[in-house]
Design a protein around this motif. Structure first.
Motif, mmCIF file in Angstrom:
data_model
loop_
_atom_site.group_PDB
_atom_site.id
_atom_site.type_symbol
_atom_site.label_atom_id
_atom_site.label_comp_id
_atom_site.label_asym_id
_atom_site.label_seq_id
_atom_site.Cartn_x
_atom_site.Cartn_y
_atom_site.Cartn_z
ATOM 1 N N ALA A 170 -23.623 108.176 21.746
ATOM 2 C CA ALA A 170 -22.759 107.722 20.662
ATOM 3 C C ALA A 170 -22.935 106.636 19.791
ATOM 4 N N GLN A 171 -22.411 106.705 18.692
ATOM 5 C CA GLN A 171 -22.211 105.690 17.621
ATOM 6 C C GLN A 171 -21.022 105.340 17.207
ATOM 7 N N GLY A 172 -20.709 104.307 16.423
ATOM 8 C CA GLY A 172 -19.689 103.827 15.754
ATOM 9 C C GLY A 172 -18.570 102.870 16.670
ATOM 10 N N TRP A 173 -17.340 103.228 16.797
ATOM 11 C CA TRP A 173 -16.589 102.243 17.387
ATOM 12 C C TRP A 173 -17.079 102.057 19.197
ATOM 13 N N PRO A 174 -17.185 100.747 19.400
ATOM 14 C CA PRO A 174 -16.262 99.524 18.837
ATOM 15 C C PRO A 174 -16.920 98.715 17.969
ATOM 16 N N LEU A 175 -18.277 99.015 17.735
ATOM 17 C CA LEU A 175 -18.889 98.362 16.607
ATOM 18 C C LEU A 175 -18.460 98.463 15.286
ATOM 19 N N ASP A 176 -18.567 97.735 14.036
ATOM 20 C CA ASP A 176 -18.183 97.822 12.884
ATOM 21 C C ASP A 176 -19.368 98.132 12.022
ATOM 22 N N ASN A 177 -19.391 98.762 10.932
ATOM 23 C CA ASN A 177 -20.450 99.545 9.942
ATOM 24 C C ASN A 177 -21.398 98.412 9.817
ATOM 25 N N ASN A 178 -21.290 96.982 9.903
ATOM 26 C CA ASN A 178 -22.308 96.102 9.714
ATOM 27 C C ASN A 178 -23.020 95.700 10.924
ATOM 28 N N THR A 179 -22.649 96.415 12.026
ATOM 29 C CA THR A 179 -23.177 95.885 13.292
ATOM 30 C C THR A 179 -23.724 97.093 13.932
ATOM 31 N N SER A 180 -25.073 97.330 14.268
ATOM 32 C CA SER A 180 -25.680 98.783 14.592
ATOM 33 C C SER A 180 -25.983 98.607 16.107
ATOM 34 N N GLY A 181 -25.664 99.784 16.684
ATOM 35 C CA GLY A 181 -25.904 100.002 17.992
ATOM 36 C C GLY A 181 -25.480 101.128 18.638
ATOM 37 N N GLY A 182 -25.114 101.315 19.710
ATOM 38 C CA GLY A 182 -24.930 102.733 20.339
ATOM 39 C C GLY A 182 -24.749 102.875 21.723
ATOM 40 N N ALA A 183 -24.250 103.865 22.288
ATOM 41 C CA ALA A 183 -23.953 103.935 23.826
ATOM 42 C C ALA A 183 -24.659 105.326 24.230
ATOM 43 N N PHE A 184 -25.005 105.258 25.653
ATOM 44 C CA PHE A 184 -25.571 106.384 26.172
ATOM 45 C C PHE A 184 -24.751 106.571 27.566
ATOM 46 N N ILE A 185 -24.643 107.799 27.984
ATOM 47 C CA ILE A 185 -24.234 108.193 29.357
ATOM 48 C C ILE A 185 -25.151 109.376 29.919
ATOM 49 N N TYR A 186 -25.820 108.906 31.090
ATOM 50 C CA TYR A 186 -26.548 109.949 31.563
ATOM 51 C C TYR A 186 -26.156 110.392 33.081
ATOM 52 N N HIS A 187 -26.094 111.499 33.447
ATOM 53 C CA HIS A 187 -25.497 112.163 34.707
ATOM 54 C C HIS A 187 -26.821 112.330 35.462
ATOM 55 N N LEU A 188 -26.778 111.481 36.488
ATOM 56 C CA LEU A 188 -27.729 111.433 37.541
ATOM 57 C C LEU A 188 -27.377 112.185 38.777
ATOM 58 N N PRO A 189 -28.437 112.265 39.814
ATOM 59 C CA PRO A 189 -28.002 113.056 41.264
ATOM 60 C C PRO A 189 -27.038 112.476 41.853
ATOM 61 N N ASN A 190 -26.307 113.152 42.836
ATOM 62 C CA ASN A 190 -25.388 112.313 43.788
ATOM 63 C C ASN A 190 -24.186 111.803 42.966
ATOM 64 N N ASN A 191 -23.765 112.545 42.128
ATOM 65 C CA ASN A 191 -22.650 112.368 41.503
ATOM 66 C C ASN A 191 -22.395 110.909 40.839
ATOM 67 N N PHE A 246 -24.405 114.205 21.154
ATOM 68 C CA PHE A 246 -24.306 113.028 20.282
ATOM 69 C C PHE A 246 -23.101 113.335 19.447
ATOM 70 N N PHE A 247 -22.277 112.083 19.319
ATOM 71 C CA PHE A 247 -20.904 111.860 18.788
ATOM 72 C C PHE A 247 -20.728 110.703 18.094
ATOM 73 N N ILE A 248 -19.977 110.771 17.131
ATOM 74 C CA ILE A 248 -19.458 109.575 16.371
ATOM 75 C C ILE A 248 -17.871 109.227 16.843
ATOM 76 N N LEU A 249 -17.839 107.909 16.970
ATOM 77 C CA LEU A 249 -16.368 107.467 17.461
ATOM 78 C C LEU A 249 -15.657 106.637 16.337
ATOM 79 N N ASP A 250 -14.514 106.948 16.195
ATOM 80 C CA ASP A 250 -13.738 105.976 15.813
ATOM 81 C C ASP A 250 -12.785 105.343 16.942
ATOM 82 N N GLU A 251 -11.700 104.650 16.569
ATOM 83 C CA GLU A 251 -10.942 104.083 17.514
ATOM 84 C C GLU A 251 -10.125 104.883 18.280
#
Length: 548
Positions: free
Chosen positions: A233-254, A82-87
């Protein structure tokens, strides 16, 4: 023309995790019951989209040998970040600082559409009848019952032209009559909305709140792939007044699933959730994953995030709401499949008990009691303040508050207050002239893409000559309100390019490209005046997701 009728003990609307779990449990408890599932997608799983990392607890209970039966169905989580992003930078959060609820040990990465397809096979082997390509378009009520009990549903008419007149292949919908009807349509179900209005199911609940999840699947280079790896991940590209986040999941078969969820209470009408995902992929921490990679799938879906305070009354005479139709997602944990399946299990138990007692079409109060006494209820209550905290305090303050409360919960300490979030998502946009427009970079066609380029990967198909399933209550509102006040937000929040402002005969008009629709329901949720009404198109229309 009168509609034909079919009768069952139980009819289930929607072949998602909750609907399929209910069907399987019904047959496990009483093999003689007649059970039918209606699914609007062309096949089971065609409209299913999720991240997804699942907690297997409900699947273990329903089908204890599922891993032996389908060893390739799920990939065990092997690492968790889990990580926090800035630009420019990424700041990893040490695992020891994350509350235990946010850890993914013992969980599995899945393609939820494939899970549902496999569950459908198990249901059919038990004698459940599943009808893909048949959309439940109408709730049927008992007009002779003073409570107006639900007596089933009707499928939509087929073969109606755009002008509303029957075509040569016209066929009336079918009435499916049942002793109990279970609604498992997913987030923002159209029939669930009708039921909420008729039976006033939301009178004691906060408005339901939603996020829009936009997802891609990529074939990546082997050296970039780590099977079972989970990243959030949380943070960029959204600003502090807009909540959301990202996910990356590694599946089979590359293969790697990457997605972005934007909470639909955002304020800037220039925001585009689709383009936020495109920007996210360009971050220095992220873009290397896609070097030499190829995008192979795309889709989007709304997510019910309101949690405990937004739960409606779940029962009414003749039926129940289950799964995401009920809103059972654990928001901070980003998991709802296990709770959806549990709701299906409890609904099945309540139905079997009622039928054994000779009852039908009454209110299944034992379903609510079972949920209230279950781990589902305790889980949702323990995280009840997280979503409203983000709305009140912004991403940074809300995340800090959530961490504080989740750590207390780990030690069995429950805060005595409950935060509320009473502003619906459609009422949060600020006028366009009070905000700074967001300028998204032009897609490069290698890492970032346009909406229309993406649609080809979602395999979207609708019968062209049919009435639009995206209905405007007032034709003037898209220009007078949406365009003039909010700079046409529907042209940006829709992840499929359905809505665009065009000039016809010197006048600006809203053009609706209904054939592009991914059935994500965002327009039905976020339209400022609630002027856009989403109804089911002809059965089997929509995306045909594979591997999602």
């Amino acid at each position: 023309m009168q509609r034909d009728q079919m009768e069952y003990d139980v009819v289930i609307v929607g072949a998602g995790p909750s609907g399929l779990a209910a069907a399987i449990k019904l047959k496990q408890l009483n093999a003689d019951l007649s059970v039918c599932i209606l699914e609007k997608g062309a096949q089971v799983g065609a409209h299913i989209l999720s991240g997804a990392v699942i907690d297997p607890i409900a699947l273990n209970q329903l089908l204890p040998d599922w891993q032996q039966q389908a060893p390739k169905l799920a990939t065990a989580v092997t690492s968790d970040e889990f990580f926090i992003l800035d630009e420019d930078s990424a700041y990893p959060m040490p695992q020891m600082l994350l509350p235990s609820q946010l850890h993914n040990e013992g969980c599995f990465i899945v393609r939820l559409g494939e899970v549902c397809a496999w569950l459908a096979e198990q249901a059919e082997s038990l004698g459940v009848e599943i009808y893909p390509g048949f959309a439940a378009a109408e709730v049927l009520y008992n007009e002779n019952d003073p409570k107006g009990a639900v007596r089933g549903v009707a499928t939509g008419d087929m073969g109606i032209a755009k002008n509303g007149k029957p075509k040569a292949d016209f066929a009336r919908g079918i009435e499916i009559i049942a002793k109990y009807t279970l609604f498992a349509e997913g987030a923002r179900g159209s029939l669930a909305g009708d039921l909420e209005a008729k039976f006033d199911l939301r009178k004691d609940a906060d408005p339901q709140h939603y996020g829009l999840g936009v997802k891609e699947v990529w074939q990546v280079a082997p050296e970039q792939h780590q099977l079972g790896k989970v990243q959030h991940a949380q943070g960029w590209p959204l600003d502090n007044n807009t909540s959301g986040g990202a996910f990356i999941y590694h599946l089979p078969n590359n293969q790697v699933a990457v997605g972005y969820v934007v909470h639909l209470n955002y304020q800037n009408p220039y925001l585009s959730p689709f383009d936020e995902l495109q920007r996210f992929k360009t971050h220095p921490k992220i873009r290397g994953l896609f070097k030499g990679a190829k995008r192979i799938a795309y889709g989007a879906r709304a997510i019910a995030e309101g949690g405990f305070q937004s739960l409606p009354k779940l029962t009414f005479p003749g039926g129940v709401l289950m799964g995401c139709s009920a809103g059972l997602l654990n928001f901070p944990r980003i998991k709802g499949t296990h709770n959806a399946m549990f709701s299906g299990i409890y609904a099945a138990e309540a139905v079997v008990e009622a039928l054994a007692a000779g009852r039908s079409n009454d209110e299944l109060s034992s379903y609510s009691a079972k949920l209230a006494a279950s781990p589902v209820w305790a889980e949702l209550e323990s995280v009840r303040n997280v979503k409203p905290a983000l709305s009140k305090f912004g991403t940074l303050g809300g995340t800090m508050y959530a961490g504080f409360e989740l750590w207390l919960a780990r030690f069995g300490i429950k805060t005595p207050w409950t935060l509320r979030s009473t502003t619906p998502d459609n009422a949060t946009l600020r006028p366009a002239n009070t905000v700074t427009p967001i300028k998204y970079p032009k897609p490069d066609g290698v890492l970032t893409f346009s909406k229309l380029d993406s649609l080809t990967l979602a395999n979207v198909s609708h019968e062209h000559d049919q009435p639009s399933h995206l209905q405007l209550r007032d034709e003037a509102v898209p220009i007078i309100c949406n365009l003039n006040e909010y700079a046409s937000p529907e042209s940006r929040y829709c992840p499929a390019g359905v809505y665009e402002i065009v000039e016809l005969q010197g006048e600006q008009k809203l053009q609706i490209n209904a054939q592009n629709c991914l059935h994500c329901k965002t327009c039905d949720i976020k339209d400022p005046q609630q002027n856009i009404h989403w109804v089911v198109p002809e059965g089997s229309g929509g995306p045909m997701y594979t591997g999602m």
